[in-house]
Design a protein around this motif. Structure first.
Motif, mmCIF file in Angstrom:
data_model
loop_
_atom_site.group_PDB
_atom_site.id
_atom_site.type_symbol
_atom_site.label_atom_id
_atom_site.label_comp_id
_atom_site.label_asym_id
_atom_site.label_seq_id
_atom_site.Cartn_x
_atom_site.Cartn_y
_atom_site.Cartn_z
ATOM 1 N N ASP A 1 0.813 -1.216 0.000
ATOM 2 C CA ASP A 1 0.000 0.000 0.000
ATOM 3 C C ASP A 1 0.846 1.267 0.000
ATOM 4 O O ASP A 1 0.308 2.381 -0.032
ATOM 5 C CB ASP A 1 -0.922 0.018 1.235
ATOM 6 C CG ASP A 1 -1.922 -1.138 1.198
ATOM 7 O OD1 ASP A 1 -2.278 -1.546 0.071
ATOM 8 O OD2 ASP A 1 -2.318 -1.621 2.274
ATOM 9 N N PHE A 2 2.166 1.112 0.026
ATOM 10 C CA PHE A 2 3.024 2.294 0.098
ATOM 11 C C PHE A 2 3.054 3.018 -1.243
ATOM 12 O O PHE A 2 3.227 2.394 -2.297
ATOM 13 C CB PHE A 2 4.453 1.864 0.479
ATOM 14 C CG PHE A 2 5.440 2.998 0.455
ATOM 15 C CD1 PHE A 2 5.455 3.950 1.458
ATOM 16 C CD2 PHE A 2 6.348 3.111 -0.598
ATOM 17 C CE1 PHE A 2 6.366 4.993 1.432
ATOM 18 C CE2 PHE A 2 7.270 4.139 -0.633
ATOM 19 C CZ PHE A 2 7.272 5.088 0.390
ATOM 20 N N THR A 3 2.884 4.321 -1.208
ATOM 21 C CA THR A 3 2.977 5.156 -2.413
ATOM 22 C C THR A 3 3.782 6.405 -2.073
ATOM 23 O O THR A 3 3.726 6.917 -0.952
ATOM 24 C CB THR A 3 1.589 5.576 -2.927
ATOM 25 O OG1 THR A 3 0.874 6.252 -1.891
ATOM 26 C CG2 THR A 3 0.795 4.360 -3.397
ATOM 27 N N LEU A 4 4.491 6.890 -3.026
ATOM 28 C CA LEU A 4 5.291 8.092 -2.837
ATOM 29 C C LEU A 4 4.484 9.324 -3.242
ATOM 30 O O LEU A 4 3.726 9.275 -4.210
ATOM 31 C CB LEU A 4 6.560 8.010 -3.691
ATOM 32 C CG LEU A 4 7.627 7.012 -3.220
ATOM 33 C CD1 LEU A 4 8.680 6.822 -4.301
ATOM 34 C CD2 LEU A 4 8.274 7.495 -1.930
ATOM 35 N N PRO A 5 4.639 10.427 -2.518
ATOM 36 C CA PRO A 5 3.911 11.656 -2.891
ATOM 37 C C PRO A 5 4.535 12.293 -4.126
ATOM 38 O O PRO A 5 5.569 11.848 -4.632
ATOM 39 C CB PRO A 5 4.077 12.550 -1.657
ATOM 40 C CG PRO A 5 5.349 12.091 -1.030
ATOM 41 C CD PRO A 5 5.425 10.612 -1.286
ATOM 42 N N ASP A 6 3.922 13.367 -4.597
ATOM 43 C CA ASP A 6 4.451 14.100 -5.734
ATOM 44 C C ASP A 6 5.674 14.897 -5.278
ATOM 45 O O ASP A 6 5.635 15.578 -4.241
ATOM 46 C CB ASP A 6 3.385 15.038 -6.302
ATOM 47 C CG ASP A 6 3.921 15.835 -7.479
ATOM 48 O OD1 ASP A 6 4.151 15.238 -8.545
ATOM 49 O OD2 ASP A 6 4.132 17.059 -7.306
ATOM 50 N N ALA A 7 6.770 14.776 -6.049
ATOM 51 C CA ALA A 7 8.022 15.424 -5.640
ATOM 52 C C ALA A 7 7.893 16.939 -5.594
ATOM 53 O O ALA A 7 8.432 17.595 -4.685
ATOM 54 C CB ALA A 7 9.142 15.018 -6.602
ATOM 55 N N THR A 8 7.177 17.533 -6.543
ATOM 56 C CA THR A 8 7.029 18.994 -6.576
ATOM 57 C C THR A 8 6.270 19.494 -5.349
ATOM 58 O O THR A 8 6.673 20.454 -4.680
ATOM 59 C CB THR A 8 6.294 19.413 -7.857
ATOM 60 O OG1 THR A 8 7.003 18.931 -8.998
ATOM 61 C CG2 THR A 8 6.174 20.934 -7.940
ATOM 62 N N THR A 9 5.153 18.808 -5.049
ATOM 63 C CA THR A 9 4.349 19.201 -3.879
ATOM 64 C C THR A 9 5.134 19.017 -2.591
ATOM 65 O O THR A 9 5.089 19.858 -1.689
ATOM 66 C CB THR A 9 3.056 18.368 -3.842
ATOM 67 O OG1 THR A 9 2.350 18.538 -5.072
ATOM 68 C CG2 THR A 9 2.188 18.792 -2.683
ATOM 69 N N TYR A 10 5.858 17.913 -2.501
ATOM 70 C CA TYR A 10 6.628 17.617 -1.291
ATOM 71 C C TYR A 10 7.710 18.667 -1.075
ATOM 72 O O TYR A 10 7.934 19.128 0.058
ATOM 73 C CB TYR A 10 7.247 16.227 -1.402
ATOM 74 C CG TYR A 10 7.843 15.713 -0.112
ATOM 75 C CD1 TYR A 10 7.054 15.073 0.832
ATOM 76 C CD2 TYR A 10 9.198 15.887 0.157
ATOM 77 C CE1 TYR A 10 7.610 14.608 2.024
ATOM 78 C CE2 TYR A 10 9.753 15.432 1.348
ATOM 79 C CZ TYR A 10 8.951 14.790 2.276
ATOM 80 O OH TYR A 10 9.494 14.330 3.448
ATOM 81 N N ALA A 11 8.390 19.079 -2.156
ATOM 82 C CA ALA A 11 9.431 20.102 -2.031
ATOM 83 C C ALA A 11 8.838 21.433 -1.577
ATOM 84 O O ALA A 11 9.435 22.151 -0.754
ATOM 85 C CB ALA A 11 10.150 20.258 -3.370
ATOM 86 N N ALA A 12 7.646 21.771 -2.111
ATOM 87 C CA ALA A 12 6.994 23.011 -1.700
ATOM 88 C C ALA A 12 6.617 22.964 -0.220
ATOM 89 O O ALA A 12 6.730 23.978 0.501
ATOM 90 C CB ALA A 12 5.763 23.258 -2.565
ATOM 91 N N GLU A 13 6.161 21.808 0.248
ATOM 92 C CA GLU A 13 5.807 21.671 1.666
ATOM 93 C C GLU A 13 7.035 21.809 2.554
ATOM 94 O O GLU A 13 6.963 22.379 3.656
ATOM 95 C CB GLU A 13 5.122 20.327 1.886
ATOM 96 C CG GLU A 13 3.752 20.219 1.220
ATOM 97 C CD GLU A 13 3.160 18.820 1.352
ATOM 98 O OE1 GLU A 13 3.884 17.924 1.848
ATOM 99 O OE2 GLU A 13 1.986 18.637 0.967
ATOM 100 N N LEU A 14 8.174 21.274 2.096
ATOM 101 C CA LEU A 14 9.408 21.429 2.874
ATOM 102 C C LEU A 14 9.796 22.895 2.994
ATOM 103 O O LEU A 14 10.222 23.367 4.055
ATOM 104 C CB LEU A 14 10.535 20.632 2.217
ATOM 105 C CG LEU A 14 10.512 19.116 2.386
ATOM 106 C CD1 LEU A 14 11.683 18.487 1.640
ATOM 107 C CD2 LEU A 14 10.586 18.727 3.866
#
Length: 371
Positions: free
Chosen positions: A50-63
């Motif tokens: 069930d593991f999925t990776l988030p969107d890299a662009t969104t994740y970078a913006a959240e960081l």
């Protein structure tokens, strides 16, 4: 412990996030991404399929937002990682959708359990593709079957063992530490997949041909020995003696139809050596050669390559062939009380003209016999 494909996806995701933060100082990016891969690996181990990776662009913006950094105003440098990431995510999504059907899930699990068979098949296909470039197979056999039997020879053992080891390690996710190695592994696998149907078809055709010829008594069979044989044993060379028991240093032999009498089988083909004995049956005979003439196999005794000089390079090995010593200097003379033949009585000479296509030599000069 997470599987290697998931670990590769996590590495690709971390690289993509880093690419979206490359407008920041390197040490600051390192602080933001410190422990990211380890955290994602732990999440993957707990979530399983069930593991999925988030969107890299969104994740970078959240960081950026969590660290109180301004949003990026320029366009990040192009990278191929997001494409690979999206492809991997699509593959996981399709797999999850298919597994909702119990029958489809059972089929996928069955195919996954058969992967080791593919690892072996991949090695065999690559072996049959590579082997013909290095040697002519095994003895009097021909086609893919000959090269499979050739795997019991030293070069074949080395090549097959190496390919099996590499294929199995690749299947286990090993021996592909970087992107270049993984790309090479993918390319080799694609080639093997494309060659597999042709290889299986060639093996089936070769095996069918052997069985058919065997049933008609014209080729490989339990009681059939190719070439010239005595009591089922291959004849490697022939030594002639005259009526007085003296060794004849060079003699041409023909059968009852005027065809050249040879020790090799028809499967030997144009090889400049006896392929049967080159496969490990002792000294290797080579044909008589003369400038401007084709190889002649019915002039005896044949020169031979000594066993200790074999390098498994046919072109070089043939050059090492030397004159063969007679087993003994003299033989028992023919008894003189034997009734002469009609030809000897009348003085008639039989017609020794060979049939069309037979190879002849122009009056070879005998060389001294080596005792």
């Amino acid at each position: 412990m997470i599987t290697t494909p998931v670990h590769d996806e996590i590495q690709a995701f971390a690289a993509a996030v880093r690419a979206h933060l490359d407008d920041l100082p390197a040490d600051e990016v390192d602080d933001l991404l410190d422990g990211l891969e380890a955290d994602l690996s732990d999440q993957a181990a707990e979530a399983g399929d069930d593991f999925t990776l988030p969107d890299a662009t969104t994740y970078a913006a959240e960081l950026r937002a969590a660290a109180g950094l301004p949003e990026r105003t320029d366009t990040p440098r192009a990278t191929g990682t997001p494409i690979l990431q999206r492809a991997a995510a699509l593959g996981r999504s399709v797999d999850a959708q298919v597994r909702r059907n119990p029958a489809a899930a059972w089929t996928l699990d069955l195919l996954a359990s058969l992967r080791p068979l593919w690892w072996i098949l991949r090695a065999v296909v690559l072996y049959l593709f590579i082997a013909p470039f290095f040697w002519s197979g095994y003895g009097w056999m021909s086609g893919p079957i000959a090269y499979l039997f050739g795997a019991v020879q030293f070069p074949g053992i080395v090549l097959m063992t190496g390919l099996l080891l590499v294929s199995v390690q690749w299947g286990r996710g090993r021996w592909a530490p970087n992107r270049i190695a993984r790309g090479f592994r993918t390319a080799v696998t694609v080639v093997a997949v494309l060659l597999t149907p042709f290889t299986l078809a060639a093996l089936g055709s070769n095996l069918q041909s052997m069985v058919w010829d065997s049933s008609n008594g014209s080729s490989v069979g339990a009681s059939f020995t190719p070439g010239l044989s005595v009591d089922g044993q291959r004849v490697r060379n022939i030594f002639a003696f005259d009526a007085e028991g003296n060794a004849i240093p060079m003699v041409q032999l023909f059968d009852q139809d005027g065809n050249p009498l040879t020790t090799i089988g028809r499967e030997n083909g144009p090889a400049p050596y006896d392929a049967y004995f080159y496969g490990g049956g002792g000294p290797v005979p080579v044909p008589y050669t003369a400038p401007g003439a084709s190889d002649t196999w019915n002039v005896f005794p044949l020169r031979e390559i000594p066993p200790g000089d074999m390098s498994w390079d046919p072109l070089e090995d043939v050059k090492k062939a030397t004159a063969t010593e007679f087993p003994f200097l003299r033989a028992q003379p023919v008894p003189t009380d034997v009734a002469p033949s009609p030809a000897a009585t009348t003085g008639a000479v039989p017609d020794a003209t060979p049939t069309p296509g037979a190879t002849t030599l122009a009056d070879p000069t005998p060389s001294p016999v080596t005792p």
